[in-house]
Design a protein around this motif. Sequence first.
Motif, PDB file in Angstrom:
ATOM      1  N   SER A 180       0.864  -1.185   0.000  1.00 39.35           N
ATOM      2  CA  SER A 180       0.000   0.000   0.000  1.00 39.35           C
ATOM      3  C   SER A 180       0.903   1.237   0.000  1.00 39.35           C
ATOM      4  O   SER A 180       2.119   1.130   0.119  1.00 39.35           O
ATOM      5  CB  SER A 180      -0.908  -0.009   1.226  1.00 39.35           C
ATOM      6  OG  SER A 180      -0.130   0.182   2.394  1.00 39.35           O
ATOM      7  N   THR A 221       0.063  -5.831   1.042  1.00 34.61           N
ATOM      8  CA  THR A 221      -1.360  -6.128   0.835  1.00 34.61           C
ATOM      9  C   THR A 221      -1.577  -7.479   0.172  1.00 34.61           C
ATOM     10  O   THR A 221      -2.627  -8.080   0.337  1.00 34.61           O
ATOM     11  CB  THR A 221      -2.039  -5.036  -0.014  1.00 34.61           C
ATOM     12  OG1 THR A 221      -1.362  -4.937  -1.262  1.00 34.61           O
ATOM     13  CG2 THR A 221      -2.033  -3.702   0.711  1.00 34.61           C
ATOM     14  N   ALA A 232      -5.401   0.133   0.230  1.00 37.41           N
ATOM     15  CA  ALA A 232      -4.800  -0.466   1.448  1.00 37.41           C
ATOM     16  C   ALA A 232      -5.654  -1.586   2.031  1.00 37.41           C
ATOM     17  O   ALA A 232      -5.745  -1.739   3.239  1.00 37.41           O
ATOM     18  CB  ALA A 232      -4.514   0.606   2.491  1.00 37.41           C
TER      19      ALA A 232
END
Length: 134
Positions: free
Chosen positions: A35, A41, A64
Amino acid sequence: MALQSSGSPTPSGFATRTIADRAEWAHPAALILLSASGVVTRYVYGIEYEPAMLRESIYKAGIAEPAAAVGFLLRCYHYDPGANSHARAGVLALQYGAAGFVLLLLSVLGVMHLARRGAKDKSSAPPTDPHGVT
């Protein structure tokens, strides 16, 4: 070939190994998506990636939102020509097989060329009278 563990995983979470004999690193093949704040992520394992999955992964990294890992964990390939194994015999077998295939292909093409040339020569010869009268 001696593999030595580096002790602790890298900041990405993957453990690497050192191949001391060749001064190389053995590491997993993967994409790691982060992110904007640097949080992981998604891990995408492998060497081929579906475009739709990459789009989704990039989108989720942009907002995110963590996502499940995708793919199979692979290690990078390391070729060792000096290894005491049957790998050299396999390479030699492939080389001999390729050479044999080329010889076979050239032989077949040569026979086809000669047959075609022979048929062409017969068709260009003057016709003969079956009764012997000219």
